[in-house]
Structures are given as C-alpha cells and as structure tokens.
Design a protein around this motif. Structure first.
Motif, PDB file in Angstrom:
ATOM      1  N   LYS A 215      24.846 -19.020  -5.076  1.00 30.40           N
ATOM      2  CA  LYS A 215      24.568 -17.712  -5.693  1.00 30.40           C
ATOM      3  C   LYS A 215      23.466 -16.956  -4.948  1.00 30.40           C
ATOM      4  N   ILE A 216      22.525 -17.676  -4.359  1.00 30.26           N
ATOM      5  CA  ILE A 216      21.456 -17.024  -3.599  1.00 30.26           C
ATOM      6  C   ILE A 216      21.973 -16.549  -2.241  1.00 30.26           C
ATOM      7  N   LEU A 217      22.787 -17.380  -1.601  1.00 28.16           N
ATOM      8  CA  LEU A 217      23.291 -17.034  -0.276  1.00 28.16           C
ATOM      9  C   LEU A 217      24.322 -15.907  -0.317  1.00 28.16           C
ATOM     10  N   PHE A 218      25.084 -15.815  -1.409  1.00 28.74           N
ATOM     11  CA  PHE A 218      26.181 -14.843  -1.482  1.00 28.74           C
ATOM     12  C   PHE A 218      25.718 -13.403  -1.228  1.00 28.74           C
ATOM     13  N   PRO A 219      24.715 -12.883  -1.955  1.00 30.90           N
ATOM     14  CA  PRO A 219      24.328 -11.489  -1.696  1.00 30.90           C
ATOM     15  C   PRO A 219      23.769 -11.269  -0.291  1.00 30.90           C
ATOM     16  N   ILE A 220      23.116 -12.275   0.251  1.00 30.49           N
ATOM     17  CA  ILE A 220      22.567 -12.141   1.607  1.00 30.49           C
ATOM     18  C   ILE A 220      23.696 -12.074   2.630  1.00 30.49           C
ATOM     19  N   ILE A 221      24.661 -12.989   2.504  1.00 35.31           N
ATOM     20  CA  ILE A 221      25.775 -13.032   3.456  1.00 35.31           C
ATOM     21  C   ILE A 221      26.644 -11.779   3.352  1.00 35.31           C
ATOM     22  N   VAL A 222      26.940 -11.356   2.116  1.00 37.55           N
ATOM     23  CA  VAL A 222      27.761 -10.153   1.931  1.00 37.55           C
ATOM     24  C   VAL A 222      27.072  -8.939   2.543  1.00 37.55           C
ATOM     25  N   THR A 223      25.775  -8.807   2.334  1.00 38.88           N
ATOM     26  CA  THR A 223      25.034  -7.683   2.910  1.00 38.88           C
ATOM     27  C   THR A 223      25.118  -7.689   4.428  1.00 38.88           C
ATOM     28  N   ILE A 224      24.903  -8.849   5.036  1.00 37.89           N
ATOM     29  CA  ILE A 224      24.940  -8.948   6.495  1.00 37.89           C
ATOM     30  C   ILE A 224      26.329  -8.610   7.032  1.00 37.89           C
ATOM     31  N   VAL A 225      27.350  -9.239   6.454  1.00 35.06           N
ATOM     32  CA  VAL A 225      28.714  -9.056   6.967  1.00 35.06           C
ATOM     33  C   VAL A 225      29.209  -7.630   6.747  1.00 35.06           C
ATOM     34  N   VAL A 226      29.120  -7.150   5.502  1.00 32.99           N
ATOM     35  CA  VAL A 226      29.671  -5.832   5.179  1.00 32.99           C
ATOM     36  C   VAL A 226      28.898  -4.722   5.882  1.00 32.99           C
ATOM     37  N   CYS A 227      27.576  -4.801   5.872  1.00 44.84           N
ATOM     38  CA  CYS A 227      26.777  -3.721   6.461  1.00 44.84           C
ATOM     39  C   CYS A 227      26.796  -3.728   7.992  1.00 44.84           C
ATOM     40  N   LEU A 228      27.059  -4.885   8.597  1.00 47.17           N
ATOM     41  CA  LEU A 228      27.245  -4.905  10.045  1.00 47.17           C
ATOM     42  C   LEU A 228      28.562  -4.237  10.430  1.00 47.17           C
ATOM     43  N   ILE A 229      29.597  -4.475   9.625  1.00 47.78           N
ATOM     44  CA  ILE A 229      30.906  -3.877   9.905  1.00 47.78           C
ATOM     45  C   ILE A 229      30.919  -2.401   9.533  1.00 47.78           C
ATOM     46  N   LEU A 230      30.353  -2.076   8.372  1.00 49.70           N
ATOM     47  CA  LEU A 230      30.319  -0.690   7.892  1.00 49.70           C
ATOM     48  C   LEU A 230      28.886  -0.341   7.474  1.00 49.70           C
ATOM     49  N   PRO A 231      28.033   0.046   8.417  1.00 52.96           N
ATOM     50  CA  PRO A 231      26.634   0.352   8.075  1.00 52.96           C
ATOM     51  C   PRO A 231      26.481   1.424   7.006  1.00 52.96           C
ATOM     52  N   THR A 232      27.478   2.316   6.903  1.00 53.78           N
ATOM     53  CA  THR A 232      27.389   3.402   5.922  1.00 53.78           C
ATOM     54  C   THR A 232      27.416   2.902   4.481  1.00 53.78           C
ATOM     55  N   THR A 233      27.837   1.642   4.283  1.00 52.88           N
ATOM     56  CA  THR A 233      27.865   1.098   2.920  1.00 52.88           C
ATOM     57  C   THR A 233      26.509   0.548   2.492  1.00 52.88           C
ATOM     58  N   ALA A 234      25.538   0.543   3.400  1.00 48.92           N
ATOM     59  CA  ALA A 234      24.250  -0.093   3.113  1.00 48.92           C
ATOM     60  C   ALA A 234      23.562   0.417   1.844  1.00 48.92           C
ATOM     61  N   PRO A 235      23.541   1.736   1.569  1.00 48.24           N
ATOM     62  CA  PRO A 235      22.857   2.183   0.336  1.00 48.24           C
ATOM     63  C   PRO A 235      23.456   1.582  -0.933  1.00 48.24           C
ATOM     64  N   LEU A 236      24.793   1.501  -1.017  1.00 47.30           N
ATOM     65  CA  LEU A 236      25.422   0.979  -2.234  1.00 47.30           C
ATOM     66  C   LEU A 236      25.496  -0.541  -2.230  1.00 47.30           C
ATOM     67  N   VAL A 237      26.104  -1.114  -1.193  1.00 45.00           N
ATOM     68  CA  VAL A 237      26.235  -2.572  -1.130  1.00 45.00           C
ATOM     69  C   VAL A 237      24.859  -3.225  -1.062  1.00 45.00           C
ATOM     70  N   GLY A 238      23.951  -2.626  -0.296  1.00 46.25           N
ATOM     71  CA  GLY A 238      22.600  -3.182  -0.177  1.00 46.25           C
ATOM     72  C   GLY A 238      21.871  -3.227  -1.506  1.00 46.25           C
TER      73      GLY A 238
END
Length: 383
Positions: A215-238
């Motif tokens: 549960k701790i690793l999930f938000p960190i990994i999702v942020t890294i993967v999704v925001c690296l692929i689509l940086p524009t999602t950083a405000p919401l996904v982040g």
C-alpha cells in the motif's frame, strides 16, 4: 415629501426584481430543484447543495461573479475569486488530494485486473469526444466536454481550464456533477439490460490480504510510472497519490485527517459555489448547453455499458469468476458507483457482496480519467 418618494423609488428599483430576466427566474427554479434533490432525496448533497446555491446566488445577484477588470473599483465579486481557483486548477487538484486520503487502494492492488475494467469504462469519454465533434464543437471544446463521460467533476473542471474552454465550464461542471449524483438512477437499468440474472448472481472469491508495504509502494510507483509517461497528469495523479501516501504511511495522521476532512470540505464549498455561479442565465441557457447535457448523458451511459460488457468478457475468460456488474464501477464516481454495483448484485442475491470487488475498478476509473485528461493535454500541447 418628494425626497421621500424619490428615496423609496430608488430603493424599489434597486431590488433584483427590476434587473432579472425570465432566464434568471428559470435558473432560480432549476437551482431550487437541485436543492430539493440534494436535501430531500440525498443525491450527492455535499456537492449538489453548494452548486445549487451558487446557481441561486448568481441569478439573483449577477455581480457576485463580476470580473475584477469589469468593476469600477477594480474589485471583483466574491465568487469570482473562488472561480479563479477553479480556472487555475487549484481546487480540482486539492479535491484529488482529499480523495486520495480517503480511499483504500487495497482492492485494486489485490486484483490488478481491475485496471482493465477501469480503462474499459473510459470509452465513454472518447464516445463523447467524437459526438461533440459531430455536433460542431471544436477539438478542444470536445475534449473538455468528453471528460463528463468519466463521471469525474474535478477532472472536467481541470481540463476545461487547461484547454481554455472557460465559457463552457459551467455547463460541463454542472452536467458532470449532476450525472455523478444520479448514478443510482442512470446505471442500474443499463446494468440489468446487459447482464443475465445468472451473471448478476455470480459470487466472487474473497480478495487476498494486501500488505502495508504494497500500500505504501503503490502510490509512489503509480506516480513515477504515470507521470513519466504523461507529465501533464502530475497535478491530478500526483495529488491523488500524495493523499493516499499520507493515509497508508501511518506517520502523518494529522495530514491525513486534514486532507480528508477539514481541507476537503473547505475545497468542496469553494469549488461547488463557484461552479454553480458560472450558470448565469446568459451563459447557461443556450443550445450549446443542451448539447453538452445530452452528450454527457450519452457518454456516461456508454461508459457504464462498456465497463459491464468488458466485465462480461472477463467473466467468460475466467470461466465465471468475475461478476460483470463490477465493470460499471469503472466510471470514477467514488464510491457511489461501487455501491450501485453492490446494490444491483444484492437485488439478484442478497448474500452477494460485491462492494470491495467493485472498489478496484472504481479507483482505477479515477486514475483512468486523469490519464485521459492528461492525454488530451498532451495531444493539444497544453502543460
């Protein structure tokens, strides 16, 4: 005597009665209907109540949304400043922070296949996009409208502001939040139409326990993967993942409590009243608004249907281990869509408990809608 008559005449003409149009009165009536639905019927009252009241205020006193540059003294109306926080994407991002702090991602982690159901429900977004293009909207306006299909109000507002479609923000936001509140009415007929009673009775295996480390690793990994692929999602996904990390880390309980309670409710008040205040009669009562409302309903129905149909496919592939009803929760109205899946399943078999299974696609839908918004921003070169 003349002075008294003149004073009384001035007072009478300063009342709202002499300045309102028939459109204002119609919107006041709509606001009262929304208030009734929120208070008497309990349709998403936390959102619908401030939205309806903002609608009421702006149609009685339009200057409450007066732009600063249009004011004689350079000071805008109260709700204008609330609205600027929507336009700057601050309030939608803070809503995601609160949602993350309130949400348990455990069901999604325990059943990663839920991501597929969440993705399938996003087809409603693209159906609305092409539908809007077909109805004459330009590409950016169509993209802003399409997010209604994800049943995600904050993301709709976020993308609308980022794409510069602020003239459509009121109708889009009201349509998105209205359909979110009407999930228990809109979804069940579609779910029942597309599934058999036998499918609705399918009982799913209990989800495996999820460890604290996962549960701790999930938000960190999702942020890294999704925001690296689509940086524009950083405000919401982040912000979504930051809120969830607060929750799951267990070391910042005060921040978790603040993000999920006090801050969340403050932001809902500011966002709800400002969104409602964009629905003045002049801005709201036109053909484009009717098109947006119709497209929103079409998109929401299409997203629900796509989720259920993909659920049926998964049911076949897994030899009856997946109840198709959980696919409808792929729209991101958290947690109401998951509750509807549970309710419809329980109607077929009172001993059937689908809520935790439906929360997986539901949470995946939130992430999926944010990714769809980021994709549109990337396509149009907006950051």
């Amino acid at each position: 005597m003349d002075y008294i008559v003149t004073t009384l005449d001035n007072l009478v003409h300063q009342t709202a009665f002499f300045n309102l149009t028939w459109g204002n009165y119609l919107m006041i009536a709509v606001a009262c209907i929304f208030l009734y639905l929120a208070i008497a019927k309990g349709f998403e009252p936390l959102l619908l109540t401030p939205i309806a009241f903002g609608m009421l205020l702006v149609n009685i006193y339009p200057d409450i949304m007066l732009h600063a540059e249009d004011a004689a003294n350079g000071v805008g109306g109260l709700l204008y400043y609330f609205y600027k926080l929507d336009e700057w994407a601050i309030l939608p991002s803070l809503i995601f922070l609160g949602v993350g702090a309130m949400t348990d991602f455990g069901p999604l982690i325990a059943n990663p296949k839920s991501f597929l159901l969440g993705a399938a429900a996003q087809f409603g977004i693209f159906a609305a996009y092409f539908g809007a293009i077909g109805l004459g909207f330009n590409d950016k306006a169509a993209a802003a409208i399409s997010i209604i299909g994800g049943a995600d109000g904050p993301t709709s507002i976020f993308l609308c502001g980022k794409l510069g479609q602020t003239t459509l923000l009121g109708p889009i936001a009201v349509a998105a939040y209205s359909y979110m509140s009407l999930v228990p009415i809109i979804q069940p007929p579609i779910m029942k139409l597309l599934t058999t009673e036998k499918e609705r009775k399918i009982k799913m295996e209990q989800l495996r326990p999820v460890t604290k480390l996962e549960k701790i690793l999930f938000p960190i990994i999702v942020t890294i993967v999704v925001c690296l692929i689509l940086p524009t999602t950083a405000p919401l996904v982040g912000m979504l993942m930051l809120g969830n990390l607060f929750r799951e880390s267990g070391v910042v309980r005060q921040l978790t409590d603040t993000a999920s309670n006090a801050l969340m409710y403050i932001v809902v008040i500011l966002l709800g009243t400002s969104v409602g205040a964009t629905t003045s009669a002049e801005a709201f009562l036109n053909l484009d608004t009717l098109k947006i409302v119709a497209l929103g309903l079409l998109a929401f129905a299409f997203g629900t249907a796509a989720g259920v149909l993909f659920g049926k496919l998964m049911c076949v592939v897994t030899h009856g281990k997946v109840n198709p009803l959980i696919g409808s929760a792929g729209v991101s109205a958290v947690p109401m869509a998951a509750r509807v899946s549970q309710k419809v399943g329980a109607e077929a078999d009172p001993t059937n408990f689908l809520l935790m299974h439906a929360m997986g696609p539901n949470v995946a839908g939130v992430i999926g809608t944010a990714v769809a918004a980021g994709t549109f921003m990337a396509i149009f070169g907006v950051f």
